[in-house]
Enzyme design. Structure first.
Site, mmCIF file in Angstrom:
data_model
loop_
_atom_site.group_PDB
_atom_site.id
_atom_site.type_symbol
_atom_site.label_atom_id
_atom_site.label_comp_id
_atom_site.label_asym_id
_atom_site.label_seq_id
_atom_site.Cartn_x
_atom_site.Cartn_y
_atom_site.Cartn_z
ATOM 1 N N ASN A 244 -19.809 88.876 98.574
ATOM 2 C CA ASN A 244 -20.805 88.807 97.499
ATOM 3 C C ASN A 244 -21.871 87.770 97.843
ATOM 4 O O ASN A 244 -21.810 87.125 98.878
ATOM 5 C CB ASN A 244 -20.121 88.508 96.162
ATOM 6 C CG ASN A 244 -19.385 87.189 96.208
ATOM 7 O OD1 ASN A 244 -19.987 86.135 96.358
ATOM 8 N ND2 ASN A 244 -18.055 87.245 96.110
ATOM 9 N N ASP A 313 -12.601 90.211 93.373
ATOM 10 C CA ASP A 313 -11.518 90.678 92.496
ATOM 11 C C ASP A 313 -10.577 91.626 93.230
ATOM 12 O O ASP A 313 -9.408 91.733 92.892
ATOM 13 C CB ASP A 313 -12.113 91.391 91.275
ATOM 14 C CG ASP A 313 -12.828 90.394 90.375
ATOM 15 O OD1 ASP A 313 -12.283 89.290 90.177
ATOM 16 O OD2 ASP A 313 -13.944 90.701 89.905
ATOM 17 N N LYS A 323 -11.759 99.221 114.839
ATOM 18 C CA LYS A 323 -12.998 99.565 114.152
ATOM 19 C C LYS A 323 -12.951 101.027 113.670
ATOM 20 O O LYS A 323 -12.599 101.926 114.447
ATOM 21 C CB LYS A 323 -14.182 99.360 115.103
ATOM 22 C CG LYS A 323 -15.511 99.562 114.447
ATOM 23 C CD LYS A 323 -16.648 99.346 115.429
ATOM 24 C CE LYS A 323 -17.943 99.800 114.789
ATOM 25 N NZ LYS A 323 -19.026 99.901 115.759
ATOM 26 N N PRO A 339 -5.145 88.094 93.801
ATOM 27 C CA PRO A 339 -4.575 87.186 92.810
ATOM 28 C C PRO A 339 -5.700 86.445 92.085
ATOM 29 O O PRO A 339 -6.741 86.167 92.685
ATOM 30 C CB PRO A 339 -3.760 86.202 93.662
ATOM 31 C CG PRO A 339 -4.329 86.300 95.033
ATOM 32 C CD PRO A 339 -4.844 87.705 95.176
ATOM 33 N N ASP A 340 -5.507 86.142 90.807
ATOM 34 C CA ASP A 340 -6.469 85.291 90.099
ATOM 35 C C ASP A 340 -6.048 83.846 90.355
ATOM 36 O O ASP A 340 -5.067 83.348 89.799
ATOM 37 C CB ASP A 340 -6.482 85.611 88.601
ATOM 38 C CG ASP A 340 -7.642 84.909 87.907
ATOM 39 O OD1 ASP A 340 -7.852 83.701 88.173
ATOM 40 O OD2 ASP A 340 -8.357 85.570 87.133
ATOM 41 N N ILE A 341 -6.782 83.186 91.248
ATOM 42 C CA ILE A 341 -6.388 81.842 91.715
ATOM 43 C C ILE A 341 -6.377 80.861 90.552
ATOM 44 O O ILE A 341 -5.423 80.108 90.340
ATOM 45 C CB ILE A 341 -7.367 81.360 92.821
ATOM 46 C CG1 ILE A 341 -7.372 82.352 93.981
ATOM 47 C CG2 ILE A 341 -7.005 79.959 93.283
ATOM 48 C CD1 ILE A 341 -8.458 82.108 95.014
ATOM 49 N N PHE A 357 -15.548 78.951 86.029
ATOM 50 C CA PHE A 357 -16.954 79.328 85.947
ATOM 51 C C PHE A 357 -17.027 80.791 85.539
ATOM 52 O O PHE A 357 -16.145 81.577 85.892
ATOM 53 C CB PHE A 357 -17.650 79.127 87.302
ATOM 54 C CG PHE A 357 -18.323 77.787 87.409
ATOM 55 C CD1 PHE A 357 -17.573 76.631 87.478
ATOM 56 C CD2 PHE A 357 -19.708 77.687 87.408
ATOM 57 C CE1 PHE A 357 -18.180 75.387 87.560
ATOM 58 C CE2 PHE A 357 -20.335 76.456 87.490
ATOM 59 C CZ PHE A 357 -19.574 75.302 87.559
ATOM 60 N N LYS A 371 -12.506 84.247 78.498
ATOM 61 C CA LYS A 371 -11.866 83.811 79.754
ATOM 62 C C LYS A 371 -11.168 82.478 79.581
ATOM 63 O O LYS A 371 -10.114 82.231 80.162
ATOM 64 C CB LYS A 371 -12.909 83.712 80.869
ATOM 65 C CG LYS A 371 -13.296 85.081 81.389
ATOM 66 C CD LYS A 371 -14.408 85.036 82.394
ATOM 67 C CE LYS A 371 -14.926 86.464 82.584
ATOM 68 N NZ LYS A 371 -16.116 86.538 83.392
ATOM 69 N N LYS A 375 -7.319 82.876 80.469
ATOM 70 C CA LYS A 375 -6.828 82.177 81.671
ATOM 71 C C LYS A 375 -6.229 80.821 81.316
ATOM 72 O O LYS A 375 -5.820 80.078 82.207
ATOM 73 C CB LYS A 375 -7.974 82.001 82.681
ATOM 74 C CG LYS A 375 -8.587 83.321 83.146
ATOM 75 C CD LYS A 375 -9.461 83.164 84.389
ATOM 76 C CE LYS A 375 -10.220 84.455 84.667
ATOM 77 N NZ LYS A 375 -10.595 84.630 86.061
HETATM 78 O O1 C5P Z 1 -12.590 86.743 85.555
HETATM 79 P P1 C5P Z 1 -13.733 86.177 86.295
HETATM 80 O O2 C5P Z 1 -13.774 86.559 87.736
HETATM 81 O O3 C5P Z 1 -15.072 86.346 85.644
HETATM 82 O O4 C5P Z 1 -13.448 84.591 86.218
HETATM 83 C C1 C5P Z 1 -14.244 83.678 86.873
HETATM 84 C C2 C5P Z 1 -13.471 82.425 87.131
HETATM 85 O O5 C5P Z 1 -12.183 82.691 87.682
HETATM 86 C C3 C5P Z 1 -14.160 81.560 88.164
HETATM 87 O O6 C5P Z 1 -13.859 80.210 87.876
HETATM 88 C C4 C5P Z 1 -13.513 82.028 89.468
HETATM 89 O O7 C5P Z 1 -13.585 81.025 90.466
HETATM 90 C C5 C5P Z 1 -12.087 82.290 89.032
HETATM 91 N N1 C5P Z 1 -11.401 83.380 89.770
HETATM 92 C C6 C5P Z 1 -10.322 83.085 90.576
HETATM 93 N N2 C5P Z 1 -9.661 84.097 91.220
HETATM 94 C C7 C5P Z 1 -10.056 85.374 91.075
HETATM 95 C C8 C5P Z 1 -11.157 85.686 90.258
HETATM 96 C C9 C5P Z 1 -11.817 84.650 89.622
HETATM 97 O O8 C5P Z 1 -9.963 81.909 90.715
HETATM 98 N N3 C5P Z 1 -9.408 86.312 91.716
#
Ligand code: C5P
Length: 437
Positions: A244, A313, A323, A339-341, A357, A371, A375
């Site tokens: 991105n 995501d 390739k 994973p959502d870190i 953020f 969020k 979260k």
């Molecule tokens: O759900 P969204 O992607 O909008 O959430 C944004 C926040 O979650 C940011 O702080 C981003 O760094 C964190 N994030 C994360 N891991 C992911 C997706 C988002 O830590 N896979």
């Protein structure tokens, strides 16, 4: 304003062009009520004269370790005992090296060794020197031993280069010292500092002016902060990837501001074209899973986690080993969730203060608060993106709306990312203090 009333400060001046600012600093400290005694190294005396400092402080300036007359008046041990605090500005690369290694080869380093006073350092040097690993290691050693670093600042340098290495302005050093030493009751600054504490949704709309946070930075001294920044890169095959537009500038600005406010910073970043701010421990990663691992490795020691990275995501389910050749007119890539870190850190039983953020194109508060709850964050900083003429990605400017529980809200007006970063850290520092009470 006598915030430094009765504080006995030894102002050490080492050799560097920034030492001309130390004359003003001496005055600012005295204006704030401090008693100031000056020690100049021989290098400093090549730039300004002891007479200037003597006239400004009203006290003799100390320059020599082995001077019988000076030792008979106020010897180095007496000077070391007299000081409540030692502030060295500018602190040159050479001085940092000598202090870090325990040298006592002139009056200033000897007094530092012989004193129990707290030590504050305002480094000033050419940007490449400041980035040099030897200097960084010395600075880190001194931080680990309890010294406080004020700056250096970024900008145009006397040598004509631009970058981190400038000494902070005298007024900024004075304010940081006041913040570190605590504020006397009755001091106006206390009102200014605590005003945003009660910032509610209604108050904050009136607070669109440059806020108190913007001018008086709180201290993060002794805190460990882990920050993620930049994009993640999700490979498709050995030569292609999905990513991105995140430039990493906001995360790097926060890392730099946190160092200036005295924190230890670990910056975990995806691929970006940015220089590492001085004293920051940088860990480079590519994919979201790499970033997740690096975060988990570093979270146990963190007091604050600020997740600025634009984490992908989704990732490719099966990364091709070779390739991929074009054959069919179309192709489908199978994606799986990353994973959502941030959420995984916020779910830990022993968790740091977690800041997320959110980049939103509409209903900013509603989505950002969604969020915050989902979260389980302590705070979320929202950007309103996609507005005409207001690019966030790659820009040097930003504005933020910061939300926390119980309708907590603070608007950070559009400004350079480094100012926005400092203001955000002030809010975090204040909410962290609140949450610990
Ligand atoms: O759900 P969204 O992607 O909008 O959430 C944004 C926040 O979650 C940011 O702080 C981003 O760094 C964190 N994030 C994360 N891991 C992911 C997706 C988002 O830590 N896979």
């Amino acid at each position: 304003m006598f915030s430094l009333k009765d504080k006995k400060i030894v102002l050490g001046i080492s050799g560097g062009i920034a030492s001309y600012k130390s004359a003003i600093l001496a005055r600012r400290l005295i204006d704030a009520g401090a008693e100031v005694r000056v020690i100049m190294t021989s290098g400093a005396q090549a730039f300004i004269t002891p007479l200037t400092l003597q006239a400004l402080t009203g006290n003799p300036v100390h320059t020599d370790l082995l001077d019988t007359a000076a030792e008979a008046a106020m010897g180095h041990i007496e000077l070391a005992r007299w000081a409540d605090h030692i502030l060295i500005a500018p602190a040159s690369a050479n001085l940092l090296a000598r202090l870090a290694n325990g040298f006592a080869d002139d009056l200033l380093t000897t007094v530092c060794l012989a004193s129990e006073a707290s030590l504050f350092l305002a480094p000033a040097m050419n940007r490449v020197m400041w980035q040099n690993l030897a200097v960084q290691n010395n600075a880190r050693k001194l931080l680990e031993r309890g010294a406080t670093m004020f700056g250096p600042d970024e900008g145009v340098q006397a040598c004509g280069e631009t970058g981190a290495g400038r000494m902070l302005e005298p007024e900024a050093i004075r304010d940081m010292l006041i913040d570190k030493l605590g504020i006397e009751p009755g001091d106006n600054r206390q009102t200014i500092l605590t005003k945003p504490l009660s910032t509610s949704a209604t108050e904050s709309s009136a607070a669109n002016q440059p806020s108190a946070y913007a001018t008086h930075h709180r201290s993060l001294h002794g805190l460990n902060i882990v920050i993620t920044a930049g994009p993640t890169v999700e490979p498709i095959d050995p030569v292609r990837f999905i990513s991105n537009r995140s430039s990493g500038k906001m995360g790097f600005a926060i890392a730099s501001a946190a160092i200036k406010q005295g924190a230890s910073v670990t910056l975990i970043t995806g691929p970006v074209a940015l220089q590492t701010p001085g004293l920051v421990k940088r860990i480079d990663v590519e994919s979201a899973r790499d970033m997740h691992k690096a975060v988990l490795d570093n979270i146990p020691k963190a007091d604050i986690f600020i997740s600025v990275a634009a984490v992908a995501d989704y990732r490719i389910d099966q990364i091709a080993e070779e390739k991929i050749k074009k054959s069919d007119p179309g192709m489908t890539l199978q994606l799986v969730r990353n994973p959502d870190i941030l959420a995984s850190v916020a779910a830990m039983p022993e968790r740091p203060f977690c800041v997320g953020f959110a980049a939103e194109t509409q209903s900013v508060e509603e989505y950002a608060r969604g969020k915050l709850d989902k979260k389980k964050l302590d705070m979320i900083a929202a950007n309103h993106v996609g507005q005409a003429g207001d690019p966030v990605f790659g820009s040097d400017n930003n504005s933020l709306d910061v939300y926390w529980a119980n309708e907590g809200h603070h608007h950070i007006a559009p400004a350079q990312k480094k100012q926005v970063a400092a203001e955000l850290l002030d809010i975090i520092s204040e909410r962290l203090t609140e949450s610990r009470h």
